[in-house]
Write an enzyme that holds these catalytic residues in place. Structure first.
Site, PDB file in Angstrom:
ATOM      1  CG  ASP A 151     -67.630 -66.678  11.613  1.00  0.00           C
ATOM      2  OD1 ASP A 151     -68.795 -66.889  12.007  1.00  0.00           O
ATOM      3  OD2 ASP A 151     -66.877 -67.575  11.208  1.00  0.00           O
ATOM      4  CG  HIS A 163     -67.006 -69.341  16.746  1.00  0.00           C
ATOM      5  ND1 HIS A 163     -66.183 -70.443  16.770  1.00  0.00           N
ATOM      6  CD2 HIS A 163     -67.540 -69.295  15.499  1.00  0.00           C
ATOM      7  CE1 HIS A 163     -66.209 -71.033  15.578  1.00  0.00           C
ATOM      8  NE2 HIS A 163     -67.017 -70.353  14.799  1.00  0.00           N
ATOM      9  CB  ILE A 188     -64.495 -74.053  19.307  1.00  0.00           C
ATOM     10  CG1 ILE A 188     -65.481 -73.823  18.148  1.00  0.00           C
ATOM     11  CG2 ILE A 188     -64.853 -75.296  20.102  1.00  0.00           C
ATOM     12  CD1 ILE A 188     -65.454 -74.929  17.103  1.00  0.00           C
ATOM     13  N   GLY A 200     -62.111 -71.244  13.139  1.00  0.00           N
ATOM     14  CA  GLY A 200     -61.032 -71.876  12.402  1.00  0.00           C
ATOM     15  C   GLY A 200     -60.166 -70.865  11.665  1.00  0.00           C
TER      16      GLY A 200
END
Length: 299
Positions: free
Chosen positions: A181, A186, A201, A204
């Site tokens: 990903d 990120h 961040i 998830g």
């Protein structure tokens, strides 16, 4: 702009072939903070069941303008996995991803639910079923159904039976993204700020992996082969370096509810969590017969 329901719901299943090695399996384990030798050493390597979320992942395959969807609209709302056999530590798998339903939430947006079945190419056996719920901001108002009858798993109104702390590292997202990903949200501070965050961040699905690891440690004595089902809703993003606190409520011999919080901020990262143990399940996945029939008829 509402999404184009008819175009999306009639999209044919997307098939993806994915070959991975023990190195990839170790890298995923490190990405979710693993320390047990069984998951980070190639001699007798055991894959975490949560790795099924990245196996044969097709990416977001409907960003074209004709569908009325753009990547910036997409939020990850829910995630669940059901293991039918243990994830191999290396091999080639085939994923078949299908849009199971699309819910119209009006001015709030729309929910697109997808199911991915993961098969071992060697013998076509079913390894796992992965269900994903995506929330599309601004995609509602197309006149579709508002609910599919499924309800989130409730969190008990009592103190948790167990708590497991799992700290993340400052470079956790930098490690996890190497599992596939590469969203700049990120890793790139400028892109993160453009999306409304002070800094990049955590993915998830990385938080989801941490929760799965906490549950395996807290409820299965570290035996990853016992986890057969895991699901939760995403609530609040996590920043790399924060500590995750997973609260566990025992609901049966092999069933627990859970919720994962960010300890430093006191906010909920994952909620409505459900986990089942006892080893891979041979039961049917979460897609009901009506969805199967509708998709096979192209409706």
């Amino acid at each position: 702009m509402p999404l184009d329901y008819e175009r999306l719901i009639r999209m044919p299943p997307r098939e993806t072939i994915h070959t991975f090695t023990t190195r990839d399996t170790i890298l995923y384990a490190l990405g979710i903070g693993a320390e047990r030798l069984a998951h980070i050493y190639e001699d007798g390597l055991i894959a975490y069941p949560m790795m099924s979320v990245i196996a044969a992942y097709p990416g977001f395959f409907a960003p074209e303008p004709e569908y009325g969807v753009t990547p910036r609209q997409v939020l990850h709302g829910e995630q669940s996995i059901r293991l039918h056999r243990m994830m191999p530590a290396a091999g080639t798998v085939r994923g078949v991803t299908t849009i199971t339903d699309i819910l119209d939430k009006g001015a709030k947006g729309a929910v697109v639910n997808l199911t991915r079945s993961i098969h071992d190419v060697a013998d076509d056996s079913l390894i796992a079923t992965v269900d994903t719920g995506l929330f599309l901001r601004g995609g509602g108002g197309f006149g579709g159904i508002t609910t599919n009858g499924r309800r989130p798993h409730p969190i008990p109104d009592r103190p948790a039976d167990k708590e497991v702390r799992t700290p993340t590292r400052e470079n956790q997202a930098a490690i996890y993204r190497l599992s596939g990903d590469y969203n700049p949200l990120h890793i790139d501070p400028a892109r993160a700020q453009a999306m409304g965050f002070d800094k990049p961040i955590l993915h998830g699905l990385c938080t989801f992996g941490f929760a799965g690891r906490a549950l395996i440690e807290g409820q299965a004595g570290g035996d990853a082969s016992r986890l057969s089902r895991l699901g939760a809703r995403f609530s609040t993003p996590v920043f790399p370096g924060e500590t995750l606190l997973t609260r566990i409520w025992i609901e049966g011999k092999e069933r627990v509810a859970f919720q994962t919080l960010v300890e430093e901020r006191g906010v909920i990262a994952l909620t409505n969590g459900l986990a089942e143990f006892g080893g891979p399940s041979q039961q049917d996945d979460c897609v009901d017969d009506a969805h199967r029939t509708r998709r096979s008829q192209g409706k």
